[in-house]
Design a protein around this motif. Structure first.
Motif, PDB file in Angstrom:
ATOM      1  N   MET A  54       0.845  -1.176   0.000  1.00 31.61           N
ATOM      2  CA  MET A  54       0.000   0.000   0.000  1.00 31.61           C
ATOM      3  C   MET A  54       0.890   1.238   0.000  1.00 31.61           C
ATOM      4  O   MET A  54       1.881   1.301   0.730  1.00 31.61           O
ATOM      5  N   ALA A  55       0.499   2.218  -0.769  1.00 29.85           N
ATOM      6  CA  ALA A  55       1.285   3.447  -0.894  1.00 29.85           C
ATOM      7  C   ALA A  55       1.188   4.272   0.382  1.00 29.85           C
ATOM      8  O   ALA A  55       0.162   4.277   1.060  1.00 29.85           O
ATOM      9  N   LYS A  56       2.258   4.964   0.723  1.00 32.65           N
ATOM     10  CA  LYS A  56       2.305   5.876   1.866  1.00 32.65           C
ATOM     11  C   LYS A  56       2.367   7.305   1.349  1.00 32.65           C
ATOM     12  O   LYS A  56       2.980   7.577   0.318  1.00 32.65           O
ATOM     13  N   ILE A  57       1.712   8.208   2.074  1.00 32.78           N
ATOM     14  CA  ILE A  57       1.680   9.617   1.694  1.00 32.78           C
ATOM     15  C   ILE A  57       2.172  10.442   2.869  1.00 32.78           C
ATOM     16  O   ILE A  57       1.688  10.277   3.994  1.00 32.78           O
ATOM     17  N   SER A  58       3.139  11.327   2.643  1.00 36.53           N
ATOM     18  CA  SER A  58       3.625  12.212   3.694  1.00 36.53           C
ATOM     19  C   SER A  58       2.597  13.298   3.944  1.00 36.53           C
ATOM     20  O   SER A  58       1.935  13.780   3.021  1.00 36.53           O
ATOM     21  N   ARG A  59       2.453  13.691   5.231  1.00 36.25           N
ATOM     22  CA  ARG A  59       1.541  14.786   5.562  1.00 36.25           C
ATOM     23  C   ARG A  59       2.052  15.490   6.803  1.00 36.25           C
ATOM     24  O   ARG A  59       2.992  15.037   7.438  1.00 36.25           O
ATOM     25  N   GLN A  60       1.420  16.593   7.156  1.00 38.84           N
ATOM     26  CA  GLN A  60       1.815  17.354   8.331  1.00 38.84           C
ATOM     27  C   GLN A  60       1.708  16.477   9.578  1.00 38.84           C
ATOM     28  O   GLN A  60       0.836  15.617   9.670  1.00 38.84           O
ATOM     29  N   ALA A  61       2.598  16.709  10.534  1.00 42.68           N
ATOM     30  CA  ALA A  61       2.601  15.911  11.759  1.00 42.68           C
ATOM     31  C   ALA A  61       1.269  16.015  12.489  1.00 42.68           C
ATOM     32  O   ALA A  61       0.706  17.099  12.642  1.00 42.68           O
ATOM     33  N   THR A  62       0.747  14.881  12.926  1.00 43.82           N
ATOM     34  CA  THR A  62      -0.520  14.805  13.638  1.00 43.82           C
ATOM     35  C   THR A  62      -0.547  13.516  14.447  1.00 43.82           C
ATOM     36  O   THR A  62       0.225  12.596  14.181  1.00 43.82           O
ATOM     37  N   ASN A  63      -1.428  13.447  15.433  1.00 48.90           N
ATOM     38  CA  ASN A  63      -1.600  12.184  16.154  1.00 48.90           C
ATOM     39  C   ASN A  63      -2.905  11.501  15.760  1.00 48.90           C
ATOM     40  O   ASN A  63      -3.403  10.634  16.471  1.00 48.90           O
TER      41      ASN A  63
END
Length: 195
Positions: free
Chosen positions: A1-10
């Motif tokens: 499954m592809a991973k997507i970078s995003r802003q840090a969050t919990n």
């Protein structure tokens, strides 16, 4: 499954909710709702938590170095949500005379901290170290006592069944979830009955 970078969050990392109990300067109890609670090890099991922004609960913890952490359950969610969304600096926060909900407050057995009777698990905590941050503070604590509802100590009952019975609440994405993962509403919704 592809991973997507995003802003840090919990997001998608649910955390258990606790009502932290302190006494105000006038001796009355104050409870605030928090989820950044976990455990640490320093020759014994300890607790650690972070409180951001300015909050009365943080002020009172810093002033006395002791407080309680009371596990939030489905039964407690409406009042916990109210306590988490109403400022501790509001003098009427703990006034339930106009409400249909009564909050039963006891004293800790080891420390002079307020304990919520309806919570099935109550920690009595003593701050041993605090780490100031730019906009928050981390508290490292010794666990001086833990109070359990007696039913939780029956090891003949499987741990999963005991957890289901008390139904602890978790939160992520500004949403409350039941122990079984059901959505119980967004932050601010369950406590509207008290506003």
């Amino acid at each position: 499954m592809a991973k997507i970078s995003r802003q840090a969050t919990n997001d998608f990392c649910p955390q258990t909710l606790f009502l932290y109990g302190t006494y105000k300067e006038d001796g009355s109890a104050n409870f605030g709702l928090f989820c950044w609670f976990s455990y640490c090890w320093d020759s014994e099991l300890g607790a650690m938590m972070c409180i951001g922004d300015e909050k009365l609960t943080k002020d009172r913890i810093k002033a006395g170095s002791i407080f309680s952490a009371n596990l939030v359950t489905e039964q407690l969610l409406p009042i916990a949500d109210y306590l988490g969304n109403k400022s501790g600096y509001d003098a009427d926060k703990m006034n339930f005379s106009k409400s249909h909900f009564a909050i039963n407050i006891d004293k800790g057995r080891v420390l002079d901290v307020p304990i919520l009777s309806e919570s099935p698990v109550n920690f009595e905590l003593e701050v041993t170290k605090s780490i100031p941050l730019d906009d928050g503070e981390v508290f490292l604590c010794k666990i001086r006592n833990v109070l359990y509802n007696e039913e939780l100590t029956d090891e003949k009952v499987p741990v999963g069944e005991r957890l289901r019975k008390i139904a602890p609440i978790s939160t992520t994405c500004n949403t409350y979830f039941s122990y079984t993962g059901e959505v119980l509403g967004p932050w601010g919704e369950p406590g509207k009955a008290f506003l």
